[in-house]
Design a protein around this motif. Structure first.
Motif, PDB file in Angstrom:
ATOM      1  N   VAL A 115      -4.828 -93.293 -53.900  1.00 16.76           N
ATOM      2  CA  VAL A 115      -6.127 -92.798 -54.346  1.00 16.76           C
ATOM      3  C   VAL A 115      -5.870 -91.557 -55.183  1.00 16.76           C
ATOM      4  O   VAL A 115      -5.250 -90.604 -54.713  1.00 16.76           O
ATOM      5  N   ARG A 116      -6.319 -91.571 -56.411  1.00 15.49           N
ATOM      6  CA  ARG A 116      -6.160 -90.403 -57.278  1.00 15.49           C
ATOM      7  C   ARG A 116      -7.402 -89.528 -57.158  1.00 15.49           C
ATOM      8  O   ARG A 116      -8.509 -90.000 -57.349  1.00 15.49           O
ATOM      9  N   CYS A 117      -7.200 -88.272 -56.836  1.00  8.96           N
ATOM     10  CA  CYS A 117      -8.301 -87.317 -56.755  1.00  8.96           C
ATOM     11  C   CYS A 117      -8.214 -86.387 -57.956  1.00  8.96           C
ATOM     12  O   CYS A 117      -7.214 -85.711 -58.147  1.00  8.96           O
ATOM     13  N   LEU A 118      -9.237 -86.376 -58.783  1.00  9.86           N
ATOM     14  CA  LEU A 118      -9.253 -85.612 -60.024  1.00  9.86           C
ATOM     15  C   LEU A 118      -9.805 -84.209 -59.819  1.00  9.86           C
ATOM     16  O   LEU A 118     -10.450 -83.923 -58.815  1.00  9.86           O
ATOM     17  N   ASP A 119      -9.593 -83.380 -60.805  1.00 12.73           N
ATOM     18  CA  ASP A 119     -10.154 -82.025 -60.855  1.00 12.73           C
ATOM     19  C   ASP A 119      -9.775 -81.182 -59.652  1.00 12.73           C
ATOM     20  O   ASP A 119     -10.580 -80.408 -59.142  1.00 12.73           O
ATOM     21  N   GLY A 120      -8.574 -81.355 -59.169  1.00 15.41           N
ATOM     22  CA  GLY A 120      -8.123 -80.532 -58.052  1.00 15.41           C
ATOM     23  C   GLY A 120      -8.831 -80.835 -56.756  1.00 15.41           C
ATOM     24  O   GLY A 120      -8.887 -80.004 -55.864  1.00 15.41           O
ATOM     25  N   ALA A 121      -9.424 -82.030 -56.652  1.00 12.93           N
ATOM     26  CA  ALA A 121     -10.106 -82.391 -55.413  1.00 12.93           C
ATOM     27  C   ALA A 121      -9.116 -82.315 -54.260  1.00 12.93           C
ATOM     28  O   ALA A 121      -7.985 -82.752 -54.369  1.00 12.93           O
ATOM     29  N   THR A 122      -9.528 -81.708 -53.186  1.00 17.91           N
ATOM     30  CA  THR A 122      -8.654 -81.547 -52.035  1.00 17.91           C
ATOM     31  C   THR A 122      -9.295 -82.135 -50.805  1.00 17.91           C
ATOM     32  O   THR A 122     -10.456 -82.523 -50.813  1.00 17.91           O
ATOM     33  N   GLU A 123      -8.548 -82.165 -49.772  1.00 19.37           N
ATOM     34  CA  GLU A 123      -9.054 -82.649 -48.498  1.00 19.37           C
ATOM     35  C   GLU A 123      -9.851 -81.577 -47.771  1.00 19.37           C
ATOM     36  O   GLU A 123     -10.307 -81.786 -46.677  1.00 19.37           O
ATOM     37  N   GLN A 124     -10.002 -80.396 -48.354  1.00 21.88           N
ATOM     38  CA  GLN A 124     -10.781 -79.320 -47.750  1.00 21.88           C
ATOM     39  C   GLN A 124     -10.332 -79.026 -46.318  1.00 21.88           C
ATOM     40  O   GLN A 124     -11.134 -78.848 -45.416  1.00 21.88           O
ATOM     41  N   GLY A 125      -9.018 -79.032 -46.140  1.00 22.52           N
ATOM     42  CA  GLY A 125      -8.489 -78.711 -44.810  1.00 22.52           C
ATOM     43  C   GLY A 125      -8.421 -79.889 -43.868  1.00 22.52           C
ATOM     44  O   GLY A 125      -7.988 -79.772 -42.744  1.00 22.52           O
ATOM     45  N   VAL A 126      -8.831 -81.068 -44.323  1.00 18.91           N
ATOM     46  CA  VAL A 126      -8.770 -82.273 -43.496  1.00 18.91           C
ATOM     47  C   VAL A 126      -7.410 -82.904 -43.678  1.00 18.91           C
ATOM     48  O   VAL A 126      -6.926 -83.050 -44.792  1.00 18.91           O
ATOM     49  N   ARG A 127      -6.761 -83.241 -42.570  1.00 18.89           N
ATOM     50  CA  ARG A 127      -5.414 -83.790 -42.613  1.00 18.89           C
ATOM     51  C   ARG A 127      -5.353 -85.084 -43.400  1.00 18.89           C
ATOM     52  O   ARG A 127      -6.239 -85.920 -43.318  1.00 18.89           O
ATOM     53  N   GLU A 128      -4.291 -85.259 -44.178  1.00 19.15           N
ATOM     54  CA  GLU A 128      -4.077 -86.493 -44.934  1.00 19.15           C
ATOM     55  C   GLU A 128      -3.874 -87.669 -44.001  1.00 19.15           C
ATOM     56  O   GLU A 128      -3.316 -87.530 -42.934  1.00 19.15           O
TER      57      GLU A 128
END
Length: 129
Positions: A115-128
């Motif tokens: 899954v490609r997350c654009l614009d620096g999208a992060t998991e916001q502290g949620v574990r991968e």
């Protein structure tokens, strides 16, 4: 001016505000989809770039739905909602898991693991996952 007139005026203003919010939502979603059309496979981009807690999810540029980060105490989950109904299909530990679930729900034939997350999208502290 009577109380009924004031209530009617408030109702009109409230309806106009909802219309503006809905229009902004759709414009932001269209902008996210334009960015996602440049990517093949399963990808996500923030609905509002300044607030990455809502992600637009697409496969080959086609809207699958959205994933929204929901925090309750120390627990954070991504709520996946399919397009066009916006009904929740599940709650997931990671953004990527929510994106994969949206792809499965949409019947994407060969579910991409990546899954490609654009614009620096992060998991916001949620574990991968």
């Amino acid at each position: 001016m009577s109380a009924t007139d004031r209530d009617a005026g408030r109702a009109v203003v409230h309806e106009a505000q909802l219309t503006l919010i809905n229009a902004k939502w759709h414009l932001c979603q269209d902008r996210a989809l334009i960015r996602l059309r440049a990517r093949s496979g399963l990808a996500c981009a923030p609905l509002f770039p300044e607030h990455p807690v809502i992600q637009v999810v697409a496969y080959d540029g086609v809207l699958l739905g959205r994933a929204r980060l929901h925090r309750e105490g120390t627990t954070a989950r991504w709520i996946a909602t399919g397009a066009p109904t916006a009904h929740a299909i599940g709650s997931y530990r990671t953004l990527r898991a929510a994106a994969r679930a949206l792809a499965r729900a949409a019947g994407v034939p060969h579910l991409a693991r990546r899954v490609r997350c654009l614009d620096g999208a992060t998991e916001q502290g949620v574990r991968e996952g």
